[in-house]
Enzyme design. Structure first.
Site, mmCIF file in Angstrom:
data_model
loop_
_atom_site.group_PDB
_atom_site.id
_atom_site.type_symbol
_atom_site.label_atom_id
_atom_site.label_comp_id
_atom_site.label_asym_id
_atom_site.label_seq_id
_atom_site.Cartn_x
_atom_site.Cartn_y
_atom_site.Cartn_z
ATOM 1 N N LYS A 188 0.855 -1.195 0.000
ATOM 2 C CA LYS A 188 0.000 0.000 0.000
ATOM 3 C C LYS A 188 0.891 1.245 0.000
ATOM 4 O O LYS A 188 1.662 1.469 0.917
ATOM 5 C CB LYS A 188 -0.929 0.066 1.213
ATOM 6 C CG LYS A 188 -1.981 1.161 1.014
ATOM 7 C CD LYS A 188 -2.630 1.651 2.277
ATOM 8 C CE LYS A 188 -1.890 2.724 3.006
ATOM 9 N NZ LYS A 188 -1.736 4.024 2.304
ATOM 10 N N GLU A 264 9.973 1.311 10.522
ATOM 11 C CA GLU A 264 10.990 2.342 10.319
ATOM 12 C C GLU A 264 10.281 3.672 10.559
ATOM 13 O O GLU A 264 9.430 4.066 9.760
ATOM 14 C CB GLU A 264 11.538 2.219 8.896
ATOM 15 C CG GLU A 264 12.966 2.691 8.794
ATOM 16 C CD GLU A 264 13.023 4.131 8.351
ATOM 17 O OE1 GLU A 264 13.017 4.995 9.263
ATOM 18 O OE2 GLU A 264 13.050 4.391 7.143
ATOM 19 N N CYS A 298 13.391 10.810 7.363
ATOM 20 C CA CYS A 298 13.314 10.302 8.735
ATOM 21 C C CYS A 298 14.629 10.544 9.459
ATOM 22 O O CYS A 298 14.663 10.690 10.663
ATOM 23 C CB CYS A 298 12.955 8.833 8.729
ATOM 24 S SG CYS A 298 13.932 7.893 7.581
ATOM 25 N N GLU A 395 9.443 15.631 15.896
ATOM 26 C CA GLU A 395 9.897 15.580 14.506
ATOM 27 C C GLU A 395 9.081 16.592 13.683
ATOM 28 O O GLU A 395 7.854 16.496 13.617
ATOM 29 C CB GLU A 395 9.675 14.171 13.949
ATOM 30 C CG GLU A 395 10.194 14.019 12.538
ATOM 31 C CD GLU A 395 10.079 12.594 11.997
ATOM 32 O OE1 GLU A 395 8.979 12.015 12.070
ATOM 33 O OE2 GLU A 395 11.084 12.072 11.508
HETATM 34 O O1 TXE Z 1 2.337 9.655 8.292
HETATM 35 P P1 TXE Z 1 1.537 8.307 8.443
HETATM 36 P P2 TXE Z 1 1.821 11.074 7.758
HETATM 37 C C1 TXE Z 1 6.331 11.262 10.079
HETATM 38 C C2 TXE Z 1 6.640 12.746 9.912
HETATM 39 C C3 TXE Z 1 5.345 13.307 9.425
HETATM 40 C C4 TXE Z 1 4.371 12.476 10.217
HETATM 41 C C5 TXE Z 1 2.990 12.395 9.663
HETATM 42 O O2 TXE Z 1 6.967 13.290 11.162
HETATM 43 O O3 TXE Z 1 5.209 14.664 9.716
HETATM 44 O O4 TXE Z 1 4.937 11.181 10.231
HETATM 45 O O5 TXE Z 1 3.002 11.977 8.295
HETATM 46 C C6 TXE Z 1 -0.344 4.852 6.327
HETATM 47 N N1 TXE Z 1 -2.935 1.926 9.648
HETATM 48 N N2 TXE Z 1 6.733 10.466 8.934
HETATM 49 O O6 TXE Z 1 0.566 11.506 8.422
HETATM 50 O O7 TXE Z 1 0.109 8.593 8.743
HETATM 51 C C7 TXE Z 1 -0.495 5.999 5.374
HETATM 52 O O8 TXE Z 1 -1.588 5.794 4.519
HETATM 53 C C8 TXE Z 1 -2.116 1.570 8.664
HETATM 54 C C9 TXE Z 1 8.013 9.834 9.015
HETATM 55 O O9 TXE Z 1 1.803 11.064 6.301
HETATM 56 O O10 TXE Z 1 2.319 7.463 9.401
HETATM 57 C C10 TXE Z 1 0.869 5.978 4.684
HETATM 58 O O11 TXE Z 1 0.870 4.967 3.701
HETATM 59 N N3 TXE Z 1 -1.495 2.453 7.873
HETATM 60 C C11 TXE Z 1 8.283 8.935 7.919
HETATM 61 C C12 TXE Z 1 1.812 5.599 5.822
HETATM 62 O O12 TXE Z 1 0.998 4.964 6.798
HETATM 63 C C13 TXE Z 1 -1.713 3.754 8.094
HETATM 64 C C14 TXE Z 1 7.630 9.078 6.637
HETATM 65 C C15 TXE Z 1 2.536 6.765 6.482
HETATM 66 O O13 TXE Z 1 1.596 7.683 6.947
HETATM 67 C C16 TXE Z 1 -2.581 4.196 9.113
HETATM 68 C C17 TXE Z 1 6.325 9.712 6.714
HETATM 69 C C18 TXE Z 1 -3.208 3.208 9.916
HETATM 70 N N4 TXE Z 1 -4.022 3.532 10.922
HETATM 71 C C19 TXE Z 1 5.941 10.399 7.826
HETATM 72 N N5 TXE Z 1 -2.599 5.538 9.111
HETATM 73 C C20 TXE Z 1 9.575 8.202 7.870
HETATM 74 N N6 TXE Z 1 9.868 7.385 8.896
HETATM 75 O O14 TXE Z 1 10.320 8.321 6.908
HETATM 76 C C21 TXE Z 1 -1.798 5.945 8.109
HETATM 77 N N7 TXE Z 1 -1.259 4.866 7.483
#
Ligand code: TXE
Length: 492
Positions: A188, A264, A298, A395
């Protein structure tokens, strides 16, 4: 419904963009036939709409992945798996410009950085193609009347949930080791950036992977993502994203079928500059450490600590350097920083900048929107930051850093550790003893010395503390996708 649209980028001209879900070797529109909009972060305009997968589509993808895993894929030789991945790497390489252009269009990263990403995608897939037929077990010499061996076997159906900051690179980091080790995949992508993986999926099809081995469901986290995490017939879930969602995924895995979990997650990485560092060189890497990919990394070096002897000189030069970063159109050749990925991320980052101002930190440069269209933010530096401020602890995931002074190496290490995260860190010094002693003391999955952000497909990457569980890349990632079986044979 047509499952492709014609789109345009300045690099490729018109190209054909798939918009369907890819399930069991076929492009489909999804059970509920819904679509969601994809926004261009540079213009805030709709690029197109793509099919939206939900729980029912995840069920169909899992069924296909299970069938392939128990059937044709289990009977496919390791050498064939290797050749399929190598073929995929070749196809991705032949289409590097197209994939990079789609990535820039959808994510907003500069075209040169997108080309770099796709180059890394090719290397990653080729590297794991190389591993597929080199995964070996052991025999154990214990007793002459027994024969014992242990072998790594694939885990089964793997759910993989990826973010939007490196859409295609995260896709490659996930599918490479999973397919090399003989698993099947339900991927996904992030709802903000579905386009590049859809294009790349055409090359999976073309490479000739059997139906069901790889399935792609574009969709939202709360529906498709949550369905993967809680699915009773997914054996393993791999996730990259926020720490908050990482926790939810672990909980869903625990309360469903105890599927294996690798995560991660976020970071708040320290970048430490000692008095004896080559200042120009350190400024280059500190700037690259925080502003590369618009701070949406990240491992971004978002907390900068500079030793007191060079602090004043450093901050003046760093400010100038940050102001020189070209912010603007991702397709312009000299652009370094494009827009943030979405309105939501833009608002979150501007919220942090406001919090920094409200809590009394000083803005050295930046702190405002760049331009009046698109989600562009000026490269921003905060000083006079105390350790408990929100901008020092959370972050931000944007082009915003904090800078502070330190006296001794011990002080720097203590400050570096004042976070729940432990993804990465860096040190700038000419002294080998300082470099090694401080590196050995830092609680971080990666430490860079006199550099930053140098990630390589041969080297494991992942987090200490609350930055994650497990390691991606390198040989280490194979362990995420295999489980050991021990066989004990009593000889007659
Ligand atoms: O992340 P989400 P978001 C951090 C960064 C950013 C914050 C929010 O600080 O500002 O997260 O970003 C899926 N069950 N990082 O809101 O929600 C979602 O559809 C299963 C760090 O975009 O964590 C997407 O595919 N999956 C980071 C993925 O999770 C779920 C990279 C990431 O989204 C879900 C991105 C659920 N309940 C954001 N809710 C890194 N480590 O590199 C969302 N998703």
């Amino acid at each position: 419904m047509a499952l492709t649209v014609e789109l345009h980028t300045p690099i490729t001209g018109t190209y054909t963009q798939p918009i369907g879900l890819f399930i069991n070797g076929k492009w489909v529109e999804g059970v509920d036939k819904k679509k969601f909009e994809v926004i261009n972060p540079s213009t805030e305009e709709v690029i197109t709409s793509v099919c939206e997968g939900n729980e029912k589509d995840v069920d169909a993808a899992v069924e296909a992945a299970r069938h392939a895993f128990e059937g044709e894929w289990r009977k496919t030789s390791a050498n064939k798996r290797s050749r399929l991945l190598l073929k995929l790497a070749d196809l991705l390489e032949e289409n590097l410009d197209l994939l990079a252009a789609v990535e820039s269009l959808d994510n907003g990263k500069s075209i040169n950085m997108a080309r770099g990403d796709v180059g890394s995608v090719v290397n990653c897939i080729r590297y794991y193609g190389g591993w597929a037929d080199k995964i070996e077990g052991k025999t154990h010499d214990i007793d002459p009347d027994m024969f014992h061996y242990s072998i790594p076997e694939p885990i089964g159906v793997c759910g993989q949930i990826i973010p939007w900051n490196f859409p295609l690179l995260m896709w490659a980091w996930k599918i490479g080791p999973a397919l090399a080790t003989g698993n099947t995949v339900v991927m996904k992508t992030a709802e903000q950036t579905p386009l590049s993986a859809l294009v790349a999926t055409q090359f999976i099809e073309k490479a000739g992977f059997p139906a069901g081995v790889y399935n792609l469901v574009s969709g939202y986290g709360k529906t498709a993502g949550a369905a993967i995490a809680a699915h009773m017939d997914i054996d393993k879930v791999a996730f990259t994203g926020s720490t908050a969602v990482g926790r939810q995924i672990m909980k869903a895995a625990a309360s469903s079928n105890l599927k294996k979990v690798t995560l991660e997650l976020g970071g708040k990485s320290p970048n430490i500059v000692f008095d004896d560092a080559d200042i120009e060189d350190a400024i280059h890497w500190v700037n690259f450490g925080i502003y590369y990919n618009h701070g949406q990394c990240c491992c971004a070096g978002s907390r900068i600590f500079v030793q007191e002897g060079i602090y004043d000189k450093f901050i003046d030069a760093f400010k100038k350097r940050a102001q020189e970063n070209k912010v603007g159109d991702p397709f312009a050749d000299d652009t370094f920083q494009g827009p943030q990925v979405s309105q939501l991320q833009y608002d979150r980052i501007m919220g942090y900048i406001q919090a920094g101002k409200d809590e009394g930190a000083t803005i050295e440069t930046g702190g405002e929107r760049h331009g009046d269209k698109g989600y562009f933010i000026q490269p921003t530096i905060f000083s006079n930051v105390t350790p408990k401020m929100k901008i020092a602890q959370e972050e931000i995931f944007g082009p915003v850093c904090t800078i502070a002074k330190f006296k001794t190496a011990e002080d720097a290490i203590e400050a570096a550790h004042d976070t729940t995260y432990g993804l990465a860190a860096a040190i700038h010094t000419k002294d080998l003893n300082t470099a090694i002693r401080v590196s050995n003391s830092l609680k971080a999955g990666t430490v860079w010395v006199n550099s930053y952000n140098l990630i390589h497909h041969q080297i494991p990457f992942g987090g200490y503390k609350q930055s994650g569980i497990g390691r991606e890349l390198g040989e280490a990632a194979l362990a995420n996708y295999t489980q050991n079986k021990a066989v004990h044979i009593k000889l007659a």
